[in-house]
Design a protein around this motif. Sequence first.
Motif, PDB file in Angstrom:
ATOM      1  N   THR A 252       1.118   0.370  -2.524  1.00 22.91           N
ATOM      2  CA  THR A 252       0.272  -0.529  -1.753  1.00 22.91           C
ATOM      3  C   THR A 252       0.000  -1.759  -2.479  1.00 22.91           C
ATOM      4  OG1 THR A 252      -1.647   0.570  -2.603  1.00 22.91           O
ATOM      5  CG2 THR A 252      -0.863   1.398  -0.511  1.00 22.91           C
TER       6      THR A 252
ATOM      7  N   PRO B 201      -1.385  -5.640  -1.935  1.00 17.02           N
ATOM      8  CA  PRO B 201      -2.010  -6.592  -0.812  1.00 17.02           C
ATOM      9  C   PRO B 201      -1.230  -7.892  -0.517  1.00 17.02           C
ATOM     10  CG  PRO B 201      -3.253  -6.982  -2.951  1.00 17.02           C
ATOM     11  CD  PRO B 201      -2.191  -5.800  -2.965  1.00 17.02           C
ATOM     12  N   CYS B 202      -0.291  -8.170  -1.274  1.00 22.15           N
ATOM     13  CA  CYS B 202       0.531  -9.475  -1.327  1.00 22.15           C
ATOM     14  C   CYS B 202       2.081  -8.920  -1.232  1.00 22.15           C
ATOM     15  CB  CYS B 202       0.278 -10.240  -2.518  1.00 22.15           C
ATOM     16  SG  CYS B 202      -1.339 -10.870  -2.858  1.00 22.15           S
TER      17      CYS B 202
ATOM     18  N   ARG C 182      -5.162  -5.204  -7.972  1.00 23.34           N
ATOM     19  CA  ARG C 182      -5.127  -5.009  -6.458  1.00 23.34           C
ATOM     20  C   ARG C 182      -6.590  -5.408  -5.976  1.00 23.34           C
ATOM     21  NH1 ARG C 182      -2.881   1.180  -6.073  1.00 23.34           N
ATOM     22  NH2 ARG C 182      -0.872   0.697  -5.718  1.00 23.34           N
ATOM     23  N   HIS C 183      -7.481  -5.095  -6.562  1.00 22.77           N
ATOM     24  CA  HIS C 183      -9.000  -5.728  -6.081  1.00 22.77           C
ATOM     25  C   HIS C 183      -9.066  -7.200  -6.007  1.00 22.77           C
ATOM     26  CE1 HIS C 183     -13.353  -6.008  -5.597  1.00 22.77           C
ATOM     27  NE2 HIS C 183     -13.408  -6.769  -6.583  1.00 22.77           N
TER      28      HIS C 183
ATOM     29  N   TYR D 266      -6.598  -9.534  -5.666  1.00 21.29           N
ATOM     30  CA  TYR D 266      -5.733 -10.200  -4.792  1.00 21.29           C
ATOM     31  C   TYR D 266      -6.327  -9.702  -3.208  1.00 21.29           C
ATOM     32  CZ  TYR D 266      -2.758 -12.240  -8.123  1.00 21.29           C
ATOM     33  OH  TYR D 266      -2.389 -13.065  -9.341  1.00 21.29           O
ATOM     34  N   ARG D 267      -6.717  -8.453  -3.161  1.00 24.72           N
ATOM     35  CA  ARG D 267      -7.188  -8.022  -1.967  1.00 24.72           C
ATOM     36  C   ARG D 267      -8.223  -8.979  -1.056  1.00 24.72           C
ATOM     37  NH1 ARG D 267      -7.826  -3.079  -2.948  1.00 24.72           N
ATOM     38  NH2 ARG D 267      -5.641  -2.519  -2.626  1.00 24.72           N
TER      39      ARG D 267
END
Length: 599
Positions: free
Chosen positions: A435, A437-438, A590-591, A593-594
């Motif tokens: 997973t 986000p980008c 992840r955090h 960029y989300r």
Amino acid sequence: MASLRFPVLLSFALLLLLVISADATRSEPGFVLRRLLETYRYAEGDPVPLFANKVGPFQNPSETYQYYDLPFCTPKDVKHKTEDLGEVLEGDRMVTTLFNLTFKNDKEFEELCSTVLTIDQVKKFRTAVEQDYYFQMYFDDLPLWGFIGKLESPEDGQESRYLLYTHVHFKVSYNNDRVIEIGVTTDPKQVKEITRDDPVKVTFTYSVKWEPTTITFDRRMEKYQKYSFLPQHLEIHWFSVVNSCVTVLLLTGFLATILMRVLKNDFVKYTREDEEDPEETGWKYIHGDVFRFPPLPNLFAAVIGSGTQLLVLVLCIFALSLVGVFYPYNRGALNTACLIIYALTAGISGYVSAHLYRQMGGEQWVRNLIITGSLFCGPLFLVFCFNNTVAIFYGSSQALPFGTMVIIAIIWALVTFPLTVLGGIAGKNNRSEFTAPCRTNKYPREIPTLSWYRSTVPQMCMAGFLPFSAIYIELYYIFASIWGHKIYTIYSILFIVFIILIIVTAFITIALTYFQLAVEDHEWWWRAVFCGGSTGFFIYGYCFYYYYARSEMSGLLQGSFFFGYMACVCYGFFLMLGSVGYRASLLFVRHIYRAIKCE
């Protein structure tokens, strides 16, 4: 996080199983103690078993030899006590002796044997005295130690005198029908000089004194806990823990404050919709490359899988220690636990490695399983072969018998490797995707020229220093237990220090990952592993300081065992903390960029 679901559940189940089984084998109260209470009973006049274990230089704990390698009084029919795997790994080789200790029967002066030492035997004893040899025995499963002899320093230009102790005195305490405590002393007046290369007639003798005590059987091991670091060093232990906790709080508070402020400004800047195009600098503008999989994905996945397995292994060992399995002189229990748990957790490394490798699009499954299965075991096997060869050359009891090596090979072939394969199959069949986000661009973005202090090695130095400083004080006590004659019993403090180590490693790796992304360096995957695991290099550097400055160890055998096996331990720390650094950095990346909108 789906990739962690299986290993976490498996780890929890294994941990629960170990805790339940440990409760059945712990010393107090538990199955072992109940068995001892039923078995270790004697009537007056009953023989109490006394086994001689090993001899060796006091300053070199790993350089041990079998008791009868020195020309002591030897029974006609020497019998070896059956020992478990962990005891053999520790170099224990217990044999019967001519000492006859019967319950509650005092002996003023008993002759063990009378013999004439040949010149070669005199030389052996003289070498033992010169190197400060000690002997270790077990009486009713209670350890006791004594020295072979003493070396008198020369006075007024005279030569040194080598004196061999010929008499030992046993002082035994009992409560009703059980042995509670034993001590051994040597009589400095009853010695035989062995300075010259001449045959010497020696008569070995012993005496026994039995005394009643009010100490109960279930408390007879408390004596050996006093020889650990209690109570005189307990304050230092807690001071080190408090110091480490303060370090963690300051570090986490500092990082949280700085990162939250910086990230808040970044989020405001990157989400502000202005008509003019903003200047394309900062971590947002590498969103198309930050989730690009690292080079050598096969090796990377194996590193993360092996590190995860070692983390689970350490947590299981702490669980067993906290419930009381590794009580003082539960001989070989720690070695056995490490070997068995490592074998049983092999499926975790196979699963994590194969699943991560599949998410990276890997196809070479066989190579992945081979690398994962041998990444830690391979270097350990090579070090063992070298050290075992040295031990065989020295004739040391640390050299493993052929049968023991066969047992270890069978465990690896029938348990460790099959579980690695099964875990790898389960991880390969897990269809959950990575997973991100980008979306990742087709072609990588060029990394700008960076300052020298932003390269890998300086970053590793900064990343490893803070975690090492949090555990530095405790390292001395651990080394004094493993490579000395102290007994480590304060596992609760050690567990707190370990948790602190994990937290500091995660936070410092996150901070360095952010600084790396802020200068548009998107190759953070391997950097997170190296920065997280860099503490292992600091620990190995401490090994040199401890060996040459804090200990009196010397010789090829002791040096090869110390530096060889500590290299394996530090390598294990590198893998374990490297996986922690990667996981923490992945969650952070992840955090952030989300939280922003990436076109």
